[in-house]
Design an enzyme around this catalytic site. Structure first.
Site, PDB file in Angstrom:
ATOM      1  N   HIS A  48      55.571  47.660  32.569  1.00  0.00           N
ATOM      2  CA  HIS A  48      56.432  46.652  33.204  1.00  0.00           C
ATOM      3  C   HIS A  48      57.075  45.765  32.135  1.00  0.00           C
ATOM      4  O   HIS A  48      58.249  45.426  32.214  1.00  0.00           O
ATOM      5  CB  HIS A  48      55.612  45.733  34.110  1.00  0.00           C
ATOM      6  CG  HIS A  48      54.964  46.412  35.269  1.00  0.00           C
ATOM      7  ND1 HIS A  48      53.603  46.571  35.391  1.00  0.00           N
ATOM      8  CD2 HIS A  48      55.495  46.964  36.380  1.00  0.00           C
ATOM      9  CE1 HIS A  48      53.328  47.184  36.512  1.00  0.00           C
ATOM     10  NE2 HIS A  48      54.439  47.447  37.142  1.00  0.00           N
ATOM     11  N   GLN A  88      55.778  50.375  52.063  1.00  0.00           N
ATOM     12  CA  GLN A  88      55.862  51.616  51.292  1.00  0.00           C
ATOM     13  C   GLN A  88      54.500  52.289  51.110  1.00  0.00           C
ATOM     14  O   GLN A  88      54.399  53.306  50.439  1.00  0.00           O
ATOM     15  CB  GLN A  88      56.540  51.382  49.950  1.00  0.00           C
ATOM     16  CG  GLN A  88      55.735  50.579  48.947  1.00  0.00           C
ATOM     17  CD  GLN A  88      56.556  50.256  47.707  1.00  0.00           C
ATOM     18  OE1 GLN A  88      57.435  49.398  47.724  1.00  0.00           O
ATOM     19  NE2 GLN A  88      56.275  50.943  46.612  1.00  0.00           N
ATOM     20  N   ALA A 142      50.208  43.318  38.907  1.00  0.00           N
ATOM     21  CA  ALA A 142      49.219  44.003  38.063  1.00  0.00           C
ATOM     22  C   ALA A 142      49.957  44.554  36.834  1.00  0.00           C
ATOM     23  O   ALA A 142      49.890  45.744  36.514  1.00  0.00           O
ATOM     24  CB  ALA A 142      48.487  45.099  38.822  1.00  0.00           C
TER      25      ALA A 142
HETATM   26  O1  PAF Z   1      57.677  50.839  41.574  1.00  0.00           O
HETATM   27  C1  PAF Z   1      57.258  49.852  42.201  1.00  0.00           C
HETATM   28  O2  PAF Z   1      56.457  49.044  41.712  1.00  0.00           O
HETATM   29  C2  PAF Z   1      57.741  49.609  43.614  1.00  0.00           C
HETATM   30  O3  PAF Z   1      57.930  50.805  44.286  1.00  0.00           O
HETATM   31  C3  PAF Z   1      59.000  48.730  43.708  1.00  0.00           C
HETATM   32  C4  PAF Z   1      60.199  49.384  43.051  1.00  0.00           C
HETATM   33  C5  PAF Z   1      58.735  47.390  43.030  1.00  0.00           C
HETATM   34  C6  PAF Z   1      59.352  48.460  45.163  1.00  0.00           C
HETATM   35  O4  PAF Z   1      58.307  47.819  45.834  1.00  0.00           O
END
Ligand code: PAF
Length: 284
Positions: free
Chosen positions: A37, A61, A32
């Site tokens: 990013h 997570q 996304a």
């Molecule tokens: O920040 C994120 O998008 C996530 O926590 C990461 C670092 C890609 C780990 O899944």
């Protein structure tokens, strides 16, 4: 851009790069993708011969299944954006590829105090899951540089600690890139995709609250500032506020009054129409 869905294919590509002694910058993401990013990808491209980006929505997570299920997926657009930015390799594994033995792990990362406050306190086991996936990815990619966004302030500190704890073949340099904001001040986040236009407007209350704290840091006491920020968020429809805390920028210890030479950061997490938003701002 080469897209690798398996670890073996990715390693094949990476070996070719390493044989030529080219540097690798790595940008881990959950997809996304937005300008935040892409700013990491661009920073990596400007400093490395080759940039690897990963897109993997890591189930370990998420401490809330609904949040995991609702995590936005815009993969076709993500691939297009990465191509356009000039990313060299996209690693796009599925859950079985990353966790062939299942997602449960006995490994415990010793994150000490960092795991007991703020995100660590409100999202139990979240940082264990982040460490689990980031360690796996770093072992696979073995980058020279790792690019993370400052929007996830505490996550950056956790991953810095993870890198210290890891037994690596070579040093990994951590590059933390400033948060990218909409014109309104709203920090770019994949979760913003779940907000409608009115909610996006209301969500700017987080930015306004942080600016308010910054502006009055020398005039009001910290408890009062946190209370005023809380009121501002509530007035703008935030139904639950996990925390608004002014902390020491280097260790995230909570701070109640200003001491000279101490760098401070304010960190906020709250729910707007069921969407959990976080943000932070360095104060001095
Ligand atoms: O920040 C994120 O998008 C996530 O926590 C990461 C670092 C890609 C780990 O899944």
């Amino acid at each position: 851009m080469i897209i690798c869905k398996t670890i073996s294919l990715l390693k094949l590509q990476l070996n070719l790069i390493k044989e030529k002694q080219l540097s690798i910058g790595f940008v881990p993401t959950m997809g996304a993708l937005h300008e935040g990013h892409l700013s990491l990808v661009r920073a990596s491209i400007s400093q490395n011969d080759c940039t690897v980006c990963s897109i993997f929505v890591n189930p370990t997570q998420f401490n809330n299944q609904e949040d995991y299920n609702k995590y936005p997926n815009t993969i076709t657009h993500d691939i297009y954006q990465l191509e356009l930015a000039g990313c060299s390799i996209l690693f796009l594994p599925d859950v079985e590829e990353i966790y062939p033995e299942g997602i449960l792990s006995n490994k415990k990362y010793n994150l000490d105090y960092l795991e007991t406050v703020l995100e660590g306190k409100f999202r139990p086991n979240h940082f264990q899951g982040v460490c689990q996936i980031v360690e796996k990815l770093l072992v696979i990619v073995e980058p020279n540089q790792l690019f993370l966004g400052q929007k996830d302030y505490q996550q950056c500190m956790v991953i810095e600690k993870l890198i210290e704890l890891m037994d690596k073949k070579r040093e990994i340099e951590l590059e933390i890139i400033p948060t990218i904001r909409e014109k309104t001040g709203l920090a770019m986040s994949s979760r913003n995709a779940r907000l409608n236009e009115t909610e996006k407007e209301n969500a700017t209350a987080i930015f306004k609250a942080m600016v308010h704290i910054k502006n009055y840091l020398n005039e009001k006491n910290f408890d009062e500032l946190e209370k005023e920020a809380n009121e501002l968020l509530q007035k703008n429809g935030f139904e639950k506020i996990d925390y608004i805390k002014i902390c020491n920028a280097s260790d995230l210890q909570e701070v109640h009054s200003r001491k000279s030479n101490q760098k401070l950061v304010v960190l906020i997490a709250g729910f707007l129409n069921g969407v959990r938003l976080i943000d932070n701002m360095q104060l001095i």
